[in-house]
Write a protein that holds these residues in place. Structure first.
Motif, short mmCIF file in Angstrom:
data_model
loop_
_atom_site.label_atom_id
_atom_site.label_comp_id
_atom_site.label_asym_id
_atom_site.label_seq_id
_atom_site.Cartn_x
_atom_site.Cartn_y
_atom_site.Cartn_z
N ALA A 10 0.83 -1.34 0.48
CA ALA A 10 0.32 0.19 0.14
C ALA A 10 0.64 1.68 -0.47
CB ALA A 10 -0.28 0.09 0.84
N GLU A 191 -3.22 8.84 2.33
CA GLU A 191 -5.11 7.68 1.70
C GLU A 191 -5.40 7.44 0.32
OE1 GLU A 191 -6.14 6.69 4.55
OE2 GLU A 191 -6.32 8.12 6.13
N TRP A 192 -5.21 7.84 -0.75
CA TRP A 192 -5.12 7.36 -1.63
C TRP A 192 -4.25 6.44 -2.16
CZ3 TRP A 192 -9.66 7.42 -3.92
CH2 TRP A 192 -11.04 7.99 -3.82
N TRP A 194 -2.50 4.80 -0.12
CA TRP A 194 -2.85 3.67 0.38
C TRP A 194 -3.72 2.97 0.03
CZ3 TRP A 194 -4.75 -0.38 2.65
CH2 TRP A 194 -4.15 -1.04 4.46
N THR A 195 -4.80 3.16 -1.12
CA THR A 195 -5.52 2.23 -0.98
C THR A 195 -5.71 2.21 -2.53
OG1 THR A 195 -7.54 4.23 -1.90
CG2 THR A 195 -7.60 3.28 0.53
N ALA A 199 -5.19 -1.39 -4.51
CA ALA A 199 -6.14 -2.35 -5.26
C ALA A 199 -4.83 -2.25 -6.83
CB ALA A 199 -7.24 -1.38 -5.50
N ALA A 218 -8.21 -2.70 0.54
CA ALA A 218 -8.33 -1.01 0.00
C ALA A 218 -9.42 -0.61 -0.25
CB ALA A 218 -7.58 -1.76 -2.04
N ALA A 219 -10.73 -1.38 -0.07
CA ALA A 219 -11.84 -1.59 0.33
C ALA A 219 -12.33 -0.88 1.60
CB ALA A 219 -13.02 -2.43 -0.55
N HIS A 221 -10.60 0.17 3.81
CA HIS A 221 -9.64 1.08 4.38
C HIS A 221 -10.00 2.23 3.68
CE1 HIS A 221 -5.52 3.07 5.78
NE2 HIS A 221 -6.23 4.09 4.88
N ARG A 222 -10.30 2.16 2.20
CA ARG A 222 -11.01 3.30 1.63
C ARG A 222 -12.77 3.71 2.84
NH1 ARG A 222 -10.11 1.74 -2.85
NH2 ARG A 222 -12.09 1.24 -3.16
N TRP A 225 -12.39 5.75 6.00
CA TRP A 225 -11.29 7.13 5.80
C TRP A 225 -12.65 7.80 5.65
CZ3 TRP A 225 -9.18 8.40 -0.04
CH2 TRP A 225 -8.89 9.29 -0.04
#
Length: 245
Positions: A10, A191-192, A194-195, A199, A218-219, A221-222, A225
């Motif tokens: 990530a 955050e973007w 990371w996710t 993904a 990823a989903a 975490h998104r 957030w």
């Protein structure tokens, strides 16, 4: 897929495992490192990104990192070898909260790993035990910018607001000599990254047995957030010196 592997994937496209851009990391290290020949310790170092930067910029600096993830430490060793700084980096595979060393350090870092000690206050108490006279601490932790939802507290813990955080730091015998509050851009970029990176890895590896788990992580975490803590969470880094030094 292990948690540290998910985290490493990530963070692959982000300069550091915290919501900070390159310029912010550079300024904080410049403020925190007390001299070119400093001895530096990172408690909860992960892939040792802070230490690798410090070693690359200061050719006489020596560093030690502590983490429970053997995968992250192996990644750090390989990166140190590529940069030609491996002879000045010592890595310890153990719990940062139980780490002891025969010597003190001019700078102790703990950015984004206060949970390993049970919170910011306990982190600072542990850092003090490792600090040489005249030394500094660089610590990074979250705070609430506004009243959080119960869901946000459940995800990120019982943080305080910014004034309360700084009041507690001062009451525990520390004086801030530098710092940085992550901007909204830094927070969102992190955050973007990371996710999106996680993904993207999954989509690039359609036959990998960990693909579904990576997409799910990823989903999740998104979702946490965007609908959990984005509107209330902030991140603070402080460069601290003991007030009684």
């Amino acid at each position: 897929m292990e948690r540290d592997q998910i985290s490493r994937l990530a963070h692959a496209d982000h300069p550091i495992a915290a919501p900070l851009d390159d310029a912010s990391v550079h300024r904080l290290l410049a403020r925190a490192i007390p001299g070119d020949a400093a001895r530096v310790l990172d408690l909860g170092c992960g892939g040792a990104e802070w230490l690798l930067r410090a070693l690359a910029e200061h050719p006489r600096l020596t560093a030690e990192g502590v983490d429970t993830s053997e995968g992250a430490l192996a990644h750090a060793r390989a990166a140190a070898a590529r940069l030609g700084v491996g002879d000045r980096l010592t890595l310890h595979h153990r719990d940062a909260a139980r780490f002891t060393a025969p010597h003190r350090f001019d700078l102790v870092l703990c950015v984004g790993s206060a949970h390993a000690f049970g919170g910011l206050s306990a982190t600072l108490a542990a850092a003090r035990e490792h600090l040489a006279p005249g030394g500094r601490v660089l610590v990074g932790d979250g705070f609430w910018e506004r009243e959080p939802s119960p869901e946000a507290v459940g995800m990120l813990g019982d943080l305080a607001d910014l004034p309360t955080t700084l009041d507690r730091v001062a009451a525990e015998g520390w004086t801030p000599v530098g710092g940085h509050i992550s901007t909204r851009r830094e927070l969102d970029d992190y955050e973007w990254a990371w996710t999106g990176t996680l993904a993207g890895w999954a989509l690039d590896h359609p036959g990998d047995p960990d693909r579904a788990q990576a997409l799910e992580a990823a989903a999740a975490h998104r979702e946490g957030w965007l609908r959990g803590y984005r509107d209330s969470f902030g991140f603070l880094c402080l460069v601290l010196r003991p007030t009684d030094a």
